[in-house]
Design a protein around this motif. Structure first.
Motif, PDB file in Angstrom:
ATOM      1  N   ARG A 135    -100.025-124.573   7.525  1.00 59.05           N
ATOM      2  CA  ARG A 135    -100.911-124.122   6.456  1.00 59.05           C
ATOM      3  C   ARG A 135    -102.254-124.864   6.470  1.00 59.05           C
ATOM      4  O   ARG A 135    -103.311-124.260   6.291  1.00 59.05           O
ATOM      5  CB  ARG A 135    -100.240-124.332   5.096  1.00 59.05           C
ATOM      6  N   HIS A 136    -102.206-126.170   6.661  1.00 62.20           N
ATOM      7  CA  HIS A 136    -103.418-126.995   6.622  1.00 62.20           C
ATOM      8  C   HIS A 136    -104.482-126.457   7.571  1.00 62.20           C
ATOM      9  O   HIS A 136    -105.641-126.256   7.190  1.00 62.20           O
ATOM     10  CB  HIS A 136    -103.021-128.428   6.993  1.00 62.20           C
ATOM     11  N   GLU A 137    -104.092-126.218   8.823  1.00 65.72           N
ATOM     12  CA  GLU A 137    -105.049-125.763   9.830  1.00 65.72           C
ATOM     13  C   GLU A 137    -105.349-124.272   9.711  1.00 65.72           C
ATOM     14  O   GLU A 137    -106.502-123.839   9.858  1.00 65.72           O
ATOM     15  CB  GLU A 137    -104.527-126.064  11.238  1.00 65.72           C
ATOM     16  N   LEU A 138    -104.306-123.473   9.452  1.00 60.11           N
ATOM     17  CA  LEU A 138    -104.496-122.029   9.430  1.00 60.11           C
ATOM     18  C   LEU A 138    -105.381-121.584   8.271  1.00 60.11           C
ATOM     19  O   LEU A 138    -106.177-120.652   8.410  1.00 60.11           O
ATOM     20  CB  LEU A 138    -103.146-121.325   9.366  1.00 60.11           C
ATOM     21  N   THR A 139    -105.232-122.238   7.125  1.00 60.66           N
ATOM     22  CA  THR A 139    -106.107-121.905   5.992  1.00 60.66           C
ATOM     23  C   THR A 139    -107.563-122.135   6.364  1.00 60.66           C
ATOM     24  O   THR A 139    -108.442-121.309   6.081  1.00 60.66           O
ATOM     25  CB  THR A 139    -105.734-122.746   4.760  1.00 60.66           C
ATOM     26  N   HIS A 140    -107.823-123.262   7.008  1.00 62.66           N
ATOM     27  CA  HIS A 140    -109.193-123.585   7.421  1.00 62.66           C
ATOM     28  C   HIS A 140    -109.717-122.571   8.430  1.00 62.66           C
ATOM     29  O   HIS A 140    -110.840-122.052   8.278  1.00 62.66           O
ATOM     30  CB  HIS A 140    -109.212-124.989   8.022  1.00 62.66           C
ATOM     31  N   LEU A 141    -108.924-122.258   9.456  1.00 64.32           N
ATOM     32  CA  LEU A 141    -109.391-121.365  10.513  1.00 64.32           C
ATOM     33  C   LEU A 141    -109.601-119.947   9.987  1.00 64.32           C
ATOM     34  O   LEU A 141    -110.586-119.283  10.338  1.00 64.32           O
ATOM     35  CB  LEU A 141    -108.396-121.361  11.671  1.00 64.32           C
ATOM     36  N   ALA A 142    -108.685-119.485   9.151  1.00 67.11           N
ATOM     37  CA  ALA A 142    -108.827-118.145   8.594  1.00 67.11           C
ATOM     38  C   ALA A 142    -110.040-118.056   7.678  1.00 67.11           C
ATOM     39  O   ALA A 142    -110.773-117.053   7.692  1.00 67.11           O
ATOM     40  CB  ALA A 142    -107.561-117.755   7.833  1.00 67.11           C
ATOM     41  N   SER A 143    -110.275-119.104   6.894  1.00 66.28           N
ATOM     42  CA  SER A 143    -111.419-119.100   5.982  1.00 66.28           C
ATOM     43  C   SER A 143    -112.726-119.171   6.743  1.00 66.28           C
ATOM     44  O   SER A 143    -113.670-118.418   6.459  1.00 66.28           O
ATOM     45  CB  SER A 143    -111.305-120.271   4.998  1.00 66.28           C
ATOM     46  N   LEU A 144    -112.803-120.081   7.713  1.00 65.39           N
ATOM     47  CA  LEU A 144    -114.034-120.262   8.471  1.00 65.39           C
ATOM     48  C   LEU A 144    -114.401-119.007   9.257  1.00 65.39           C
ATOM     49  O   LEU A 144    -115.570-118.616   9.325  1.00 65.39           O
ATOM     50  CB  LEU A 144    -113.889-121.451   9.420  1.00 65.39           C
ATOM     51  N   SER A 145    -113.402-118.351   9.823  1.00 67.44           N
ATOM     52  CA  SER A 145    -113.663-117.150  10.626  1.00 67.44           C
ATOM     53  C   SER A 145    -113.717-115.888   9.785  1.00 67.44           C
ATOM     54  O   SER A 145    -114.093-114.834  10.285  1.00 67.44           O
ATOM     55  CB  SER A 145    -112.578-116.994  11.691  1.00 67.44           C
ATOM     56  N   GLU A 526     -92.087-143.286   7.329  1.00 67.33           N
ATOM     57  CA  GLU A 526     -91.380-142.108   6.811  1.00 67.33           C
ATOM     58  C   GLU A 526     -92.102-141.529   5.600  1.00 67.33           C
ATOM     59  O   GLU A 526     -92.208-140.304   5.451  1.00 67.33           O
ATOM     60  CB  GLU A 526     -89.950-142.488   6.429  1.00 67.33           C
ATOM     61  N   ASP A 527     -92.650-142.405   4.740  1.00 63.85           N
ATOM     62  CA  ASP A 527     -93.429-141.918   3.594  1.00 63.85           C
ATOM     63  C   ASP A 527     -94.630-141.106   4.063  1.00 63.85           C
ATOM     64  O   ASP A 527     -94.947-140.049   3.505  1.00 63.85           O
ATOM     65  CB  ASP A 527     -93.917-143.096   2.736  1.00 63.85           C
ATOM     66  N   VAL A 528     -95.310-141.633   5.073  1.00 63.17           N
ATOM     67  CA  VAL A 528     -96.490-140.959   5.598  1.00 63.17           C
ATOM     68  C   VAL A 528     -96.115-139.582   6.140  1.00 63.17           C
ATOM     69  O   VAL A 528     -96.780-138.574   5.867  1.00 63.17           O
ATOM     70  CB  VAL A 528     -97.153-141.808   6.700  1.00 63.17           C
ATOM     71  N   ARG A 529     -95.055-139.525   6.893  1.00 62.27           N
ATOM     72  CA  ARG A 529     -94.656-138.252   7.496  1.00 62.27           C
ATOM     73  C   ARG A 529     -94.227-137.243   6.436  1.00 62.27           C
ATOM     74  O   ARG A 529     -94.439-136.037   6.599  1.00 62.27           O
ATOM     75  CB  ARG A 529     -93.537-138.499   8.506  1.00 62.27           C
ATOM     76  N   GLU A 530     -93.629-137.729   5.347  1.00 62.98           N
ATOM     77  CA  GLU A 530     -93.272-136.820   4.254  1.00 62.98           C
ATOM     78  C   GLU A 530     -94.514-136.201   3.626  1.00 62.98           C
ATOM     79  O   GLU A 530     -94.543-135.009   3.299  1.00 62.98           O
ATOM     80  CB  GLU A 530     -92.454-137.569   3.206  1.00 62.98           C
ATOM     81  N   VAL A 531     -95.571-137.014   3.453  1.00 60.62           N
ATOM     82  CA  VAL A 531     -96.831-136.496   2.905  1.00 60.62           C
ATOM     83  C   VAL A 531     -97.440-135.474   3.844  1.00 60.62           C
ATOM     84  O   VAL A 531     -97.921-134.413   3.416  1.00 60.62           O
ATOM     85  CB  VAL A 531     -97.814-137.656   2.643  1.00 60.62           C
ATOM     86  N   PHE A 532     -97.425-135.749   5.146  1.00 59.94           N
ATOM     87  CA  PHE A 532     -97.968-134.809   6.115  1.00 59.94           C
ATOM     88  C   PHE A 532     -97.163-133.511   6.114  1.00 59.94           C
ATOM     89  O   PHE A 532     -97.716-132.419   6.263  1.00 59.94           O
ATOM     90  CB  PHE A 532     -97.980-135.431   7.510  1.00 59.94           C
ATOM     91  N   ALA A 533     -95.830-133.649   5.946  1.00 59.55           N
ATOM     92  CA  ALA A 533     -94.987-132.456   5.914  1.00 59.55           C
ATOM     93  C   ALA A 533     -95.313-131.602   4.681  1.00 59.55           C
ATOM     94  O   ALA A 533     -95.391-130.373   4.774  1.00 59.55           O
ATOM     95  CB  ALA A 533     -93.515-132.852   5.910  1.00 59.55           C
ATOM     96  N   ARG A 534     -95.528-132.261   3.526  1.00 54.03           N
ATOM     97  CA  ARG A 534     -95.853-131.512   2.313  1.00 54.03           C
ATOM     98  C   ARG A 534     -97.209-130.829   2.442  1.00 54.03           C
ATOM     99  O   ARG A 534     -97.436-129.761   1.864  1.00 54.03           O
ATOM    100  CB  ARG A 534     -95.849-132.440   1.093  1.00 54.03           C
ATOM    101  N   ALA A 535     -98.115-131.451   3.180  1.00 55.99           N
ATOM    102  CA  ALA A 535     -99.442-130.861   3.402  1.00 55.99           C
ATOM    103  C   ALA A 535     -99.393-129.750   4.456  1.00 55.99           C
ATOM    104  O   ALA A 535    -100.401-129.087   4.689  1.00 55.99           O
ATOM    105  CB  ALA A 535    -100.437-131.938   3.826  1.00 55.99           C
ATOM    106  N   GLU A 536     -98.228-129.578   5.078  1.00 57.00           N
ATOM    107  CA  GLU A 536     -98.030-128.552   6.107  1.00 57.00           C
ATOM    108  C   GLU A 536     -99.050-128.687   7.234  1.00 57.00           C
ATOM    109  O   GLU A 536     -99.801-127.769   7.563  1.00 57.00           O
ATOM    110  CB  GLU A 536     -98.045-127.151   5.490  1.00 57.00           C
ATOM    111  N   VAL A 537     -99.022-129.885   7.816  1.00 61.73           N
ATOM    112  CA  VAL A 537     -99.895-130.235   8.935  1.00 61.73           C
ATOM    113  C   VAL A 537     -99.119-130.027  10.232  1.00 61.73           C
ATOM    114  O   VAL A 537     -97.895-130.175  10.275  1.00 61.73           O
ATOM    115  CB  VAL A 537    -100.340-131.707   8.807  1.00 61.73           C
ATOM    116  N   ALA A 538     -99.815-129.663  11.293  1.00 59.90           N
ATOM    117  CA  ALA A 538     -99.178-129.511  12.601  1.00 59.90           C
ATOM    118  C   ALA A 538     -98.441-130.784  12.990  1.00 59.90           C
ATOM    119  O   ALA A 538     -98.941-131.895  12.807  1.00 59.90           O
ATOM    120  CB  ALA A 538    -100.222-129.161  13.654  1.00 59.90           C
ATOM    121  N   GLY A 539     -97.242-130.619  13.536  1.00 66.27           N
ATOM    122  CA  GLY A 539     -96.392-131.762  13.841  1.00 66.27           C
ATOM    123  C   GLY A 539     -96.987-132.763  14.807  1.00 66.27           C
ATOM    124  O   GLY A 539     -96.695-133.957  14.725  1.00 66.27           O
ATOM    125  N   PHE A 540     -97.827-132.299  15.743  1.00 65.98           N
ATOM    126  CA  PHE A 540     -98.380-133.238  16.715  1.00 65.98           C
ATOM    127  C   PHE A 540     -99.378-134.207  16.085  1.00 65.98           C
ATOM    128  O   PHE A 540     -99.778-135.186  16.714  1.00 65.98           O
ATOM    129  CB  PHE A 540     -99.011-132.508  17.911  1.00 65.98           C
TER     130      PHE A 540
END
Length: 582
Positions: A135-145, A526-540
């Protein structure tokens, strides 16, 4: 032709209004100066023909030859172009017009190729997202384009892409259609089944004529690629039909690609490297055969190489290393047809480069380039010291390269400096990003990628790293600024700095240094990764390591000194290795 209708939900959706400001891509792009464009045309670098015209001309000459192989699916050139022409018409039936953008988040497969070619024919601009995006990246790309449609798998690696796509369509005013892989009965009723969009047509002649009539301007965008992004989320890179065809011609020539070649596509095909260097499109442009594979795992890749007689493949260094190790372990002759292994995305260590030909039997071609344009390769007939120890030289005679010191002065050969470039397939600016273009381009259209290189006297380049704030994790570029912004979502962080740390397999991994607010609990990885997961950021983009420190080193001008942090984490890793060795 069978009509394809947009699916509608059972319940009434909230009323939506499209953007009041809708950019024609010409508004957001930076053209080459008229005199430069005229020069490229006069020299034949730009052919003023669309990618569709060029590819269909090749297909017409070999209609019964296999063009694309994907598992049990085999498409001849006639079948490939017929499906693409029918799909181009169906995109129009959905209401997608020339210059509309379609966000493409597809796995490697024949469907990706047919949809991309259909876009080229219809003048619809595919925006090449990655399957790992969320979601994090796709929202940006869809909005920008200002994308009007998105194409996704239904579920891939246990992630529900179709569900996310419909959530985005409900949130973004421009996004109207979700095209999903699968049959109508297994998809959300609101989805447009790609099985129907990409199906063979009913009247080949009329569909071909209709697609021919859609011909876009060769100077118009063929696709949007995404940048690695050193300053936050990715930028969009406009690649025109003219410049991308030039890119394909030049990289095909340095790879020695002919109609007898069989290309194995295992890296995500939406990346510029496997798409067009020469990649999938370059192979089709010379009349070869493309074999698509969703994973580069050596067991499956080697079996495919043997079965299909693959002659050329592309890999990032981590994949090349896995292939070498696998071959050393199991032996055999499965790779005997492989004549060229291209390796790019990040620098291949010399000790691994030296093993490619002796172990795999293929000539190594090092590839160093950028989706923004310039591609450098070693040549197949180069001496061993060039193939093993350099990342090659520009593929086109009109590529211009400057190596500059921090003051903007040219450095002599043999001295490290930042690479700047311009040429017939290096765009003059990112899409709709004037402020960033001011930073990324010098006057005269010179693009700076942020790579530090040394140019030898023979013109070959040796990559020494980056001068920008980016982590190159196995070929996937990660913006430190983006990661740092996400870190502050924890609430406990006073200041954070993301840096690369060396890794023997991926080249670099992601480490985050953080200072915790007084009185707050120090977060765990683990806390950091949970926040990234909630933000729906690409796993890499998830950090591999977290270092909690009392303070961060600063430069004299008050910026975080990331050079010291990179040295610090390298020292910590070395100390751990030494402890484990004792």
């Amino acid at each position: 032709m069978t009509a394809v209708d947009a699916r509608t939900p059972d319940t009434n959706p909230p009323e939506r209004t499209r953007s009041t400001v809708s950019h024609h891509t010409r508004t957001g792009t930076v053209p080459w100066p008229d005199d430069v464009a005229a020069h490229y045309r006069s020299r034949g670098y730009w052919e003023d023909r669309t990618l569709g015209e060029l590819l269909w001309e090749v297909a017409d000459a070999r209609p019964t030859q296999d063009a694309v192989v994907d598992g049990d699916v085999r498409l001849t050139y006639a079948e490939l172009t017929a499906r693409a022409d029918a799909a181009a018409g169906r995109l129009r039936e959905l209401g997608l017009e020339p210059d509309d953008r379609l966000l493409v988040q597809m796995p490697n497969g024949w469907e990706f190729i047919v949809l991309t070619l259909a876009c080229f024919r219809a003048g619809v601009i595919p925006v090449m997202a990655l399957p790992a995006h969320r979601r994090h990246e796709l929202t940006h790309l869809a909005s920008l384009s200002e994308a009007r449609a998105v194409a996704v798998p239904r579920v891939l690696r246990d992630f529900d892409h179709e569900r996310l796509a419909h959530e985005l369509a409900a949130e973004l005013p421009d996004l109207e259609h979700v095209l999903a892989l699968g049959e109508a009965g297994e998809l959300d009723p609101r989805s447009v089944p790609l099985a129907e969009v990409l199906a063979p047509g009913e009247d080949r002649a009329s569909e071909r004529a209709a697609a021919d009539a859609m011909r876009p301007d060769p100077d118009s965008p063929a696709c949007f690629l995404i940048s690695g992004g050193t300053t936050g989320l990715p930028k969009l890179i406009t690649r025109t039909h003219n410049d991308y065809a030039c890119n394909l011609r030049a990289t095909s020539a340095t790879a020695g690609l002919t109609e007898r070649d069989v290309y194995l596509g295992t890296l995500p095909a939406s990346h510029n490297f496997p798409l067009a260097c020469p990649g999938v499109l370059g192979t089709l442009l010379v009349g070869g055969r493309v074999v698509m594979l969703p994973s580069p795992s050596p067991v499956r890749a080697f079996a495919t190489i043997e079965r299909e007689g693959v002659t050329i493949a592309a890999a990032v260094p981590a994949v090349a290393q896995r292939w070498i190790e696998h071959q050393e372990e199991v032996g055999g002759t499965q790779t005997r047809t492989l004549r060229v292994l291209q390796v790019g995305g990040s620098r291949l260590p010399d000790e691994h480069a030296a093993k490619v030909e002796p172990v795999l039997g293929a000539r190594l071609q090092q590839v160093f380039g950028m989706a923004e344009g310039l591609i450098n390769t070693t040549r197949l007939d180069d001496p061993a010291d060039v193939i093993v120890g350099t990342q090659g030289r520009p593929v086109h005679e009109a590529d211009e390269v400057r190596i500059l010191d921090p003051f903007g002065d040219d450095v002599p050969d043999g001295e490290p400096g930042a690479i700047y470039t311009r040429g017939p397939y290096t765009p003059r600016g990112y899409y709709n990003a004037p402020e960033h273009n001011e930073r990324a381009f010098l006057p005269g259209g010179w693009y700076g990628s942020g790579d530090v290189v040394v140019r030898r006297t023979d013109g070959n380049l040796i990559v020494h790293g980056r001068d920008k704030d980016m982590v190159n994790r196995g070929g996937e570029k990660i913006s430190a600024e983006e990661i740092e912004g996400l870190m502050y979502r924890l609430g406990d962080i006073k200041i954070a700095a993301a840096v690369s740390m060396p890794d023997p397999v991926l080249g670099e991994r992601l480490c985050v240094y953080a200072v915790v607010k007084p009185g707050h609990r120090a977060p765990t990885l683990e806390d950091v990764r949970e926040v990234f997961a909630r933000a729906e950021v690409a796993g890499f983009k998830y950090p591999d390591r977290l270092e909690i420190v009392d303070q961060l080193p600063m430069t004299k001008v008050g910026k975080i000194d990331k050079r010291i942090l990179r040295e610090d984490i390298a020292d910590r890793l070395q100390e751990r290795r030494e402890e484990n060795a004792r």
